[in-house]
Design a protein around this motif. Structure first.
Motif, PDB file in Angstrom:
ATOM      1  N   LEU A 131      30.131  49.125  40.637  1.00 31.90           N
ATOM      2  CA  LEU A 131      29.717  48.643  41.963  1.00 31.90           C
ATOM      3  C   LEU A 131      29.502  47.132  41.907  1.00 31.90           C
ATOM      4  O   LEU A 131      28.360  46.652  41.853  1.00 31.90           O
ATOM      5  N   PHE A 132      30.610  46.375  41.912  1.00 29.78           N
ATOM      6  CA  PHE A 132      30.529  44.922  41.839  1.00 29.78           C
ATOM      7  C   PHE A 132      30.941  44.279  43.166  1.00 29.78           C
ATOM      8  O   PHE A 132      30.190  43.554  43.787  1.00 29.78           O
ATOM      9  N   SER A 133      32.190  44.543  43.609  1.00 24.67           N
ATOM     10  CA  SER A 133      32.760  43.812  44.755  1.00 24.67           C
ATOM     11  C   SER A 133      32.040  44.138  46.054  1.00 24.67           C
ATOM     12  O   SER A 133      31.569  45.256  46.257  1.00 24.67           O
ATOM     13  N   GLU A 134      31.990  43.118  46.908  1.00 27.04           N
ATOM     14  CA  GLU A 134      31.376  43.254  48.235  1.00 27.04           C
ATOM     15  C   GLU A 134      32.322  42.661  49.267  1.00 27.04           C
ATOM     16  O   GLU A 134      33.283  41.964  48.913  1.00 27.04           O
ATOM     17  N   LYS A 161      28.537  47.557  48.987  1.00 31.81           N
ATOM     18  CA  LYS A 161      29.668  47.310  48.077  1.00 31.81           C
ATOM     19  C   LYS A 161      30.941  47.826  48.753  1.00 31.81           C
ATOM     20  O   LYS A 161      30.879  48.630  49.682  1.00 31.81           O
ATOM     21  N   VAL A 162      32.078  47.404  48.234  1.00 31.67           N
ATOM     22  CA  VAL A 162      33.337  47.869  48.820  1.00 31.67           C
ATOM     23  C   VAL A 162      34.394  47.959  47.720  1.00 31.67           C
ATOM     24  O   VAL A 162      34.194  47.371  46.642  1.00 31.67           O
ATOM     25  N   TRP A 163      35.441  48.692  47.973  1.00 29.43           N
ATOM     26  CA  TRP A 163      36.537  48.906  47.015  1.00 29.43           C
ATOM     27  C   TRP A 163      36.095  49.760  45.828  1.00 29.43           C
ATOM     28  O   TRP A 163      36.743  49.713  44.779  1.00 29.43           O
ATOM     29  N   THR A 164      34.987  50.482  45.916  1.00 31.41           N
ATOM     30  CA  THR A 164      34.441  51.119  44.718  1.00 31.41           C
ATOM     31  C   THR A 164      35.262  52.355  44.359  1.00 31.41           C
ATOM     32  O   THR A 164      35.087  53.425  44.945  1.00 31.41           O
ATOM     33  N   THR A 165      36.143  52.172  43.389  1.00 30.02           N
ATOM     34  CA  THR A 165      37.008  53.264  42.936  1.00 30.02           C
ATOM     35  C   THR A 165      36.151  54.411  42.422  1.00 30.02           C
ATOM     36  O   THR A 165      35.186  54.191  41.677  1.00 30.02           O
ATOM     37  N   ALA A 369      48.104  44.613  42.728  1.00 22.87           N
ATOM     38  CA  ALA A 369      48.144  43.144  42.681  1.00 22.87           C
ATOM     39  C   ALA A 369      46.782  42.528  43.017  1.00 22.87           C
ATOM     40  O   ALA A 369      46.617  41.306  42.932  1.00 22.87           O
ATOM     41  N   ILE A 370      45.823  43.353  43.410  1.00 23.73           N
ATOM     42  CA  ILE A 370      44.490  42.848  43.766  1.00 23.73           C
ATOM     43  C   ILE A 370      43.437  43.314  42.758  1.00 23.73           C
ATOM     44  O   ILE A 370      42.592  42.534  42.321  1.00 23.73           O
ATOM     45  N   ALA A 371      43.514  44.596  42.386  1.00 24.98           N
ATOM     46  CA  ALA A 371      42.471  45.180  41.531  1.00 24.98           C
ATOM     47  C   ALA A 371      42.387  44.471  40.186  1.00 24.98           C
ATOM     48  O   ALA A 371      43.407  44.102  39.615  1.00 24.98           O
ATOM     49  N   GLY A 372      41.153  44.275  39.706  1.00 27.30           N
ATOM     50  CA  GLY A 372      40.965  43.714  38.368  1.00 27.30           C
ATOM     51  C   GLY A 372      41.467  42.288  38.233  1.00 27.30           C
ATOM     52  O   GLY A 372      41.870  41.867  37.150  1.00 27.30           O
ATOM     53  N   GLY A 373      41.439  41.529  39.325  1.00 29.07           N
ATOM     54  CA  GLY A 373      41.920  40.137  39.306  1.00 29.07           C
ATOM     55  C   GLY A 373      43.220  40.042  40.079  1.00 29.07           C
ATOM     56  O   GLY A 373      44.207  40.691  39.720  1.00 29.07           O
ATOM     57  N   THR A 374      43.219  39.254  41.153  1.00 30.25           N
ATOM     58  CA  THR A 374      44.427  39.149  41.983  1.00 30.25           C
ATOM     59  C   THR A 374      45.487  38.337  41.251  1.00 30.25           C
ATOM     60  O   THR A 374      45.192  37.581  40.311  1.00 30.25           O
ATOM     61  N   ASP A 375      46.727  38.477  41.719  1.00 33.09           N
ATOM     62  CA  ASP A 375      47.828  37.706  41.110  1.00 33.09           C
ATOM     63  C   ASP A 375      47.494  36.219  41.077  1.00 33.09           C
ATOM     64  O   ASP A 375      47.738  35.525  40.090  1.00 33.09           O
ATOM     65  N   ARG A 379      47.026  33.776  37.883  1.00 26.53           N
ATOM     66  CA  ARG A 379      47.854  32.574  37.676  1.00 26.53           C
ATOM     67  C   ARG A 379      46.961  31.353  37.432  1.00 26.53           C
ATOM     68  O   ARG A 379      47.316  30.462  36.657  1.00 26.53           O
ATOM     69  N   ASN A 380      45.814  31.316  38.118  1.00 28.16           N
ATOM     70  CA  ASN A 380      44.859  30.230  37.840  1.00 28.16           C
ATOM     71  C   ASN A 380      44.452  30.243  36.366  1.00 28.16           C
ATOM     72  O   ASN A 380      44.390  29.199  35.707  1.00 28.16           O
ATOM     73  N   ILE A 381      44.176  31.458  35.861  1.00 25.10           N
ATOM     74  CA  ILE A 381      43.743  31.572  34.454  1.00 25.10           C
ATOM     75  C   ILE A 381      44.850  31.061  33.535  1.00 25.10           C
ATOM     76  O   ILE A 381      44.604  30.282  32.605  1.00 25.10           O
ATOM     77  N   PRO A 391      40.902  22.457  35.722  1.00 25.37           N
ATOM     78  CA  PRO A 391      40.263  23.601  36.379  1.00 25.37           C
ATOM     79  C   PRO A 391      39.979  23.325  37.846  1.00 25.37           C
ATOM     80  O   PRO A 391      39.943  22.165  38.274  1.00 25.37           O
ATOM     81  N   GLU A 392      39.782  24.423  38.600  1.00 30.42           N
ATOM     82  CA  GLU A 392      39.398  24.270  39.999  1.00 30.42           C
ATOM     83  C   GLU A 392      38.034  23.601  40.061  1.00 30.42           C
ATOM     84  O   GLU A 392      37.186  23.839  39.199  1.00 30.42           O
ATOM     85  N   PRO A 393      37.775  22.770  41.109  1.00 27.94           N
ATOM     86  CA  PRO A 393      36.428  22.218  41.248  1.00 27.94           C
ATOM     87  C   PRO A 393      35.420  23.332  41.495  1.00 27.94           C
ATOM     88  O   PRO A 393      35.698  24.242  42.283  1.00 27.94           O
TER      89      PRO A 393
END
Ligand SMILES: Cc1cc2nc3c(=O)[nH]c(=O)nc-3n(C[C@H](O)[C@H](O)[C@H](O)COP(=O)(O)OP(=O)(O)OC[C@H]3O[C@@H](n4cnc5c(N)ncnc54)[C@H](O)[C@@H]3O)c2cc1C
Length: 411
Positions: A131-134, A161-165, A369-375, A379-381, A391-393
Motif C-alpha cells: 500500500l504505497f501509491s496514492e 491508496k490506489v493501484w493496490t494489486t 509500462a507503469i507498474a514498478g517504475g514507469t518507462d 529511462r531517467n535512471i 540529475p533532475e533538479p
C-alpha cells in the motif's frame, strides 16, 4: 558472458523440474496461450498451489532458513521462476508478499512480527499487498498524504491508496504513511503492517480495460493500528520503503524467463493465422512477428545482465531498469503482432473460437509500462546512472512537507 547453467545450477534446475513433475497434479496451470489468471476467481486454487510449492521448498528460495526460506541464492530463485513459467504455473498469488512485503518484515520487523507473519505468508495462509501509491503520489512516492496520528498505544490512519494489486484478496499489507508533515517529505514517513480486515478499511476493485480487476482503491477511515505493528522507527518509513523497493527491483527486470512461452504461442498463432490473411496483410503481419521475436530475444539477453549481477552476489541496479524496459517493449510488440494476425477478427471481443487472449494481452501491456517504475522514470535512471547525465533538479528535499505545493498548494 556465459549463458549456460553452471554444473550446480544445472543440478538445481533438474531437481526443480523433478519436484514440479512430482506435484504436477496438485498445481493450477495456465491453459495454452493464457498469460495470467484472475486471482479472485481462482483464489482457493492459487493459495493451494503456493502451499504445495512452499511445502516442496520452492517458495522463498533466497529467504533465510530461520524465516521459513531455503537459504538459497537469487540465481536459484530465478531458476525456479523460469521453471514455473515453463511448466505454465501462474505467478504465485502471494508474489508481492514473497518478493517485497516479507523481505521488508525480515529487514525491519520485530521478532514477534516475523514469527507471526512470515511462515504463513510463504504458504499463502495470508496474502499480502503493498500500500504505497496514492492518487497524487506514484513516481514521486514520498509526496504521499495518507496520515497516521499517534493515539495512546495505537496509530489512527486516514487516507487513500490506489493501484493496490491483490488488495481484494489480501489479509495484510505494508502501509506507508505520513506521520510528521512538518518534516521534509522523505523524513516524515512511517511504515506499518495493516490488517486488511480491520474496521475502517474499504477495498474497491478497479476495472481494467481488459475486463479484469487486478488492483484496487483502498480507503482508510480512522483505522487503528497498534504501535506493535510499526515497521522501523517513526519517521524512518522512507528507509524501510527503500528495502521494499530494492526487493521490487530484484523481483522485476527478469522478464526474459517469462517471454519464452509467449514467443512460442505467437509462433504457433502465426502458423495458424497467416494463411487466412490477404497477401498485403501477410507481409505486415510477418514483419510484426519478426520485430516481436527480435525484441523478445533482446529482452531475454538483457535479462541475463541482471542474472549475471545476481550470480556475482550483487543487487541489480540499472540492469533491472534496462531489463524491465526491454521486457515491456517485447510484451507490447508480441501482443500487437498477435492482434494483427487476427485480421478483422481483432475487431470483436473474442475470435470465432471464443479466444480473446491477444486483445486481453494487448489491453494489459500498458499497465506493465507503469507498474514498478514507469518507462520514463526508468529511462531517467538509465540516463543518470549509465549515461552520466545531470540529475533532475530536486528542490523539495529540505522544506517541510506541509509547506510544499504537493500538500495542496499551502504555500
Ligand atoms: C498494473 C499495476 C500494478 C500496480 N501495483 C501497485 C501496488 O501493488 N502497490 C502500489 O503501491 N502501487 C502499485 N502500482 C502503482 C505504480 O507504482 C504507479 O502507478 C507508478 O509508480 C506511477 O505512478 P502514477 O501512476 O502516480 O503516475 P505519475 O507518477 O503521476 O506519472 C504520470 C506520468 O508522468 C511521468 N513522469 C512522472 N515523473 C516523471 C519524471 N520525473 N520524469 C519523466 N516522466 C515522469 C510518468 O512516466 C507517467 O507517464 C501499480 C501500477 C500498475 C499499473
Amino acid at each position: 558472458m556465459d549463458f549456460d547453467d553452471s554444473p550446480d545450477e544445472a543440478a538445481y534446475r533438474a531437481r526443480v523440474r523433478e519436484l514440479l513433475e512430482r506435484h504436477s497434479g496438485e498445481l493450477l496451470r495456465l491453459s495454452p496461450g493464457q498469460e495470467n489468471v484472475d486471482a479472485r476467481t481462482h483464489e482457493a486454487e492459487m493459495r493451494r498451489t503456493q502451499r504445495v510449492l512452499a511445502d516442496a521448498g520452492l517458495v522463498g528460495v533466497p529467504w533465510p532458513k530461520e524465516f521459513g526460506g531455503q537459504g538459497g541464492t537469487l540465481v536459484q530463485q530465478s531458476i525456479v521462476s523460469q521453471e514455473l513459467a515453463r511448466a505454465r504455473v501462474p505467478v504465485l498469488i502471494n508474489h508481492i508478499g514473497i518478493g517485497m512485503c516479507g523481505p521488508t518484515v525480515i529487514g525491519h520487523g520485530s521478532q514477534d512480527q516475523r514469527d507471526r507473519y512470515l511462515a504463513r505468508l510463504l504458504r499463502a495462509d495470508d496474502v499480502w499487498c503493498q500500500l504505497f501509491s496514492e492518487p497524487a503520489s506514484g513516481s514521486d512516492l514520498a509526496a504521499l498524504r495518507t496520515t497516521a496520528v499517534r493515539d495512546g498505544d495505537d496509530w489512527v490512519v486516514n487516507g487513500q491508496k490506489v493501484w493496490t494489486t491483490l488488495a481484494h484478496v489480501s489479509d495484510y499489507g505494508i502501509l506507508l504513511t505520513r506521520t510528521d508533515p512538518e518534516r521534509p517529505k522523505h523524513a516524515g514517513l512511517t511504515m506499518f503492517v495493516v490488517d486488511m480486515h480491520a474496521p475502517g478499511v474499504t477495498v474497491r476493485p478497479l476495472r481494467q480495460m481488459g475486463g479484469q480487476s487486478d488492483f484496487n482503491e483502498v480507503f482508510f477511515h480512522d483505522v487503528r493500528i497498534p504501535d506493535s505493528e510499526r515497521l522501523g522507527e517513526p519517521g524512518e518509513g522512507w528507509r524501510v520503503a527503500l528495502t521494499t523497493l530494492m526487493n521490487e527491483r530484484v523481483a522485476i527486470g527478469g522478464a526474459g524467463g517469462a517471454i519464452g512461452p509467449t514467443v512460442e504461442t505467437l509462433a504457433q498463432h502465426a502458423r495458424d493465422r497467416l494463411p487466412a490473411l490477404d497477401p498485403e496483410r501477410q507481409v505486415l503481419a510477418r514483419q510484426a512477428v519478426g520485430r516481436a521475436v527480435v525484441a523478445a530475444l533482446g529482452a531475454r539477453y538483457t535479462g541475463y545482465r541482471r542474472l549475471t549481477v545476481l550470480s556475482q552476489g550483487g543487487i541489480p541496479g540499472p540492469e533491472a531498469s534496462a531489463g524491465k524496459l526491454a521486457g515491456t517493449e517485447a510484451a507490447r510488440l508480441v501482443a500487437d503482432a498477435g492482434v494483427r494476425l487476427l485480421g478483422d477478427d481483432a475487431l470483436y471481443a473474442a475470435t470465432a473460437d471464443g479466444d480473446d487472449q491477444w486483445q486481453r494481452t494487448q489491453a494489459y501491456v500498458p499497465g506493465i509500462a507503469i507498474a514498478g517504475g514507469t518507462d520514463q522514470v526508468l529511462r531517467n535512471i538509465l540516463g543518470e546512472r549509465v549515461l552520466g547525465l545531470p540529475p533532475e533538479p530536486r528542490n523539495d528535499k529540505t522544506a517541510a512537507f506541509s509547506a510544499s505545493r504537493s500538500d495542496g498548494g499551502a504555500r
